[in-house]
Design an enzyme around this catalytic site. Structure first.
Site, PDB file in Angstrom:
ATOM      1  N   ASP A   1       0.853  -1.187   0.000  1.00 18.64           N
ATOM      2  CA  ASP A   1       0.000   0.000   0.000  1.00 18.64           C
ATOM      3  C   ASP A   1       0.891   1.239   0.000  1.00 18.64           C
ATOM      4  O   ASP A   1       2.112   1.133  -0.110  1.00 18.64           O
ATOM      5  CB  ASP A   1      -0.964  -0.016   1.204  1.00 18.64           C
ATOM      6  CG  ASP A   1      -2.295   0.644   0.862  1.00 18.64           C
ATOM      7  OD1 ASP A   1      -2.270   1.826   0.463  1.00 18.64           O
ATOM      8  OD2 ASP A   1      -3.354  -0.006   0.989  1.00 18.64           O
TER       9      ASP A   1
ATOM     10  N   HIS B   1      -2.593   3.209  -4.470  1.00 19.79           N
ATOM     11  CA  HIS B   1      -2.093   2.654  -3.204  1.00 19.79           C
ATOM     12  C   HIS B   1      -0.730   1.996  -3.420  1.00 19.79           C
ATOM     13  O   HIS B   1      -0.467   0.903  -2.927  1.00 19.79           O
ATOM     14  CB  HIS B   1      -3.103   1.655  -2.616  1.00 19.79           C
ATOM     15  CG  HIS B   1      -4.304   2.314  -1.995  1.00 19.79           C
ATOM     16  ND1 HIS B   1      -4.236   3.065  -0.840  1.00 19.79           N
ATOM     17  CD2 HIS B   1      -5.604   2.347  -2.380  1.00 19.79           C
ATOM     18  CE1 HIS B   1      -5.447   3.530  -0.532  1.00 19.79           C
ATOM     19  NE2 HIS B   1      -6.293   3.119  -1.456  1.00 19.79           N
TER      20      HIS B   1
ATOM     21  N   GLU C   1      -9.481   3.249  -5.284  1.00 20.38           N
ATOM     22  CA  GLU C   1      -9.003   4.560  -4.875  1.00 20.38           C
ATOM     23  C   GLU C   1      -7.732   4.975  -5.615  1.00 20.38           C
ATOM     24  O   GLU C   1      -6.723   5.297  -4.996  1.00 20.38           O
ATOM     25  CB  GLU C   1      -8.768   4.568  -3.353  1.00 20.38           C
ATOM     26  CG  GLU C   1     -10.045   4.284  -2.587  1.00 20.38           C
ATOM     27  CD  GLU C   1      -9.860   4.277  -1.071  1.00 20.38           C
ATOM     28  OE1 GLU C   1     -10.782   4.764  -0.381  1.00 20.38           O
ATOM     29  OE2 GLU C   1      -8.821   3.805  -0.571  1.00 20.38           O
TER      30      GLU C   1
HETATM   31  C1  ACM Z   1     -11.124  -0.010   0.190  1.00 17.99           C
HETATM   32  O1  ACM Z   1     -11.655   0.013   1.307  1.00 17.99           O
HETATM   33  N1  ACM Z   1     -10.455   1.034  -0.258  1.00 17.99           N
HETATM   34  C2  ACM Z   1     -11.195  -1.176  -0.661  1.00 17.99           C
END
Ligand code: ACM
Ligand code: ZN
Length: 540
Positions: free
Chosen positions: A203, A274, A338
């Site tokens: 991440d 991420h 995201e």
């Molecule tokens: C997430 O909670 N961004 C998958």
């Protein structure tokens, strides 16, 4: 199906209806998840483990499961429990005379024998897990327990899971849990017939998996300057965090530990977003060239992998090659959530890619990007699973969807014929609060108490003919507000037991009252397992 062809099932329905009109119905054993079919004889009796009890492997396909059971039971009971191929009575592992569904089993406990019958080793293992739940909770200890009568009530069970993927996700990035915590989680999951551990390993805040070809991922990506201060997501705590990561040898050992317990570990390697820990080591793979450092703040990072840079693809495929060697899982999770398009919208290389490929915009560029890896995984006989954002520019072919922003994404994907795991945040985000007053671990973004988790039905809103695309349900344990294994357990249990039951028990057999009563006993099991379970309202 199982139910139609299973004569044991027919017998059970009969027994059960007789039992239910009897004036003093015998007490139900406290099983979590509740089995599909259960019958208890009117005249209570029991099977007791003694010095004469043997474990009889009638079908050698189940030798590993029988040996596993023998090892655990010997340790706590101190009984010899020899594993033998022949003989009467004892705890028997047999092949079912009828073809049972995957992971299904039948179990008959009488005064003279405990018979587990299955069609595959996973079914035999789950039969044994039910046997364990029928025994006193001390059976979950990891050392000798003296003075216990190892007795289980006579009953007949025919059981099989509703869904193939009964999962929990652990985030080892925001805070590092470590191998002992993971193994403990695997133990409790197996005891509740969960079979998938989704391991979030990369991440913005860290890279936690050794990749031999690119050691800088660890030297530069596994440590960050700070964490967010506890209870203050905007201020740094001033302490370097890391380096924390798993070596390939540690990963192999954990994967093997999970496999012994019929748990598949699905690794997650996040892309294109991420990915700041990766970009800290390899800034040339971003749109701007960096430099970067792993993020210490939680939240969403604008710098992501550049989709216009040709070097990104062989690099990520090299990583996936090593990942596939470590993890036999059919599914590999590539994130996809995201990923803000701010950089791609102004990056010359990304814009050139959009033009060359005739794509409409950056969302379609993300679909194209993910498709490269979906194809790569398919060519390696694996499948891509990603968060529901991978639907945004059109769902890449061959991809499975993990629906987290509610169930909408999952419903849309199922209607397109793609496999779906339901993990809607409003029911399945176990890092959210659980309605405990003065909860020291509270994360106040939302409140998802046990009872609310239990009400979730993963096929709600989906036409029946498409239910088969809903392959699973999963609870997620993001670790921004989970510092260690004890915190993680507090968040996970007992709510993960509700997830386990949603995934295992037929919807029409699920009842809050029965579950809540069984949870009273399950708390004792969790306690013996050494799990830091949170209290929950079990009012019927
Ligand atoms: C997430 O909670 N961004 C998958
Ligand atoms: Zn770019």
């Amino acid at each position: 199906m199982f139910i139609r062809h299973c004569s044991l099932f027919a017998t059970l329905v009969l027994t059960l209806s007789v039992a239910s009109v009897a004036p003093a119905a015998p007490q139900l054993p406290a099983l979590v998840p509740q089995p599909a079919h259960l019958a208890i004889p009117e005249a209570a009796s029991a099977f007791t483990l003694t010095a004469d009890t043997a474990i009889v492997v009638v079908d050698s396909a189940f030798t590993r499961e029988a040996e596993f059971a023998a090892k655990e039971l010997r340790l706590v009971t101190g009984l010899p429990l020899p594993v033998v191929q022949e003989g009467e009575g004892g705890i028997r592992f047999e092949r079912s005379t009828e073809a049972l569904p995957r992971e299904g089993y039948t179990l008959t406990v009488s005064e003279t024998a405990v018979t587990i019958a299955a069609s595959d080793p996973a079914g035999a293992f789950y039969g044994y897990q039910t046997v364990r739940q029928l025994l006193p909770p001390q059976v979950y200890a990891k050392r000798l327990q003296e003075g216990i009568v190892w007795e289980m009530p006579a009953c007949t069970i025919a059981d099989a899971p509703r869904l193939a993927w009964r999962g929990l996700m652990v985030d080892d990035v925001r805070h590092f849990i470590g191998g002992d915590g993971i193994r403990q989680m695997i133990d409790v999951m197996a005891a509740h017939k969960m079979n998938t551990l989704h391991w979030h390993l990369t991440d913005d805040q860290g890279w936690r998996i050794e990749i031999r070809k690119y050691p800088e991922l660890i030297t530069k990506g596994a440590i960050r300057d700070n964490s967010a201060k506890p209870r203050d997501r905007w201020r740094p705590d001033g302490k370097p965090y890391g380096p924390y990561f798993y070596t390939q040898a540690e990963i192999r050992a954990i994967v093997a530990y999970a496999a012994e317990r019929h748990i598949t570990i699905v690794p997650e390697i996040e892309m294109p977003g991420h990915a700041l820990a990766l970009l800290s080591a390899f800034p040339e793979l971003s749109c701007t060239g960096g430099p970067f450092k792993p993020r210490w703040l939680w939240g969403v990072e604008p710098d992501i992998l550049c989709a216009g840079n040709d070097a990104v693809f062989p690099f990520m495929k090299d990583i996936l090659d090593e990942v596939m060697l470590l993890f036999p899982s059919k599914f590999i999770h590539l994130g996809g959530d995201e990923a803000p398009k701010d950089r791609w919208n102004v990056c010359e290389k990304c814009q050139k890619r959009i033009q060359e490929k005739g794509l409409r915009n950056s969302h379609h560029l993300q679909t194209w990007f993910i498709q490269q890896f979906a194809d790569y995984l398919e060519a390696n006989d694996r499948h891509l699973i990603g968060w529901d954002e991978i639907l945004e520019g059109g769902l890449p072919s061959g991809a499975a969807v993990m629906s987290w922003r509610g169930m909408k994404g999952g419903i849309a994907a199922a209607k397109m014929g793609h496999p779906v795991v339901m993990a809607p945040n409003d029911f399945c985000y176990l890092d959210y609060g659980q309605g405990i007053e003065n909860d020291p671990y509270e994360y106040n973004i939302a409140n998802v108490p046990l009872r609310k988790v239990y009400t979730m039905n993963p096929t709600d809103g989906i036409p029946e003919m498409m239910h088969r695309y809903i392959i699973g349900v999963q609870g997620n344990l993001w670790s921004e507000y989970i510092w260690d294994a004890a915190d993680q357990q507090w968040k996970a249990w007992p709510r993960a037991a509700a997830i386990a039951e949603i995934g295992w028990t037929p919807q029409d057999k699920r009842q809050w009252k029965t579950f809540a009563e069984a949870m009273e006993r399950d708390y004792q099991r969790l306690k013996v397992l050494g799990i830091n379970a949170a209290p929950a309202d079990l009012t019927p």
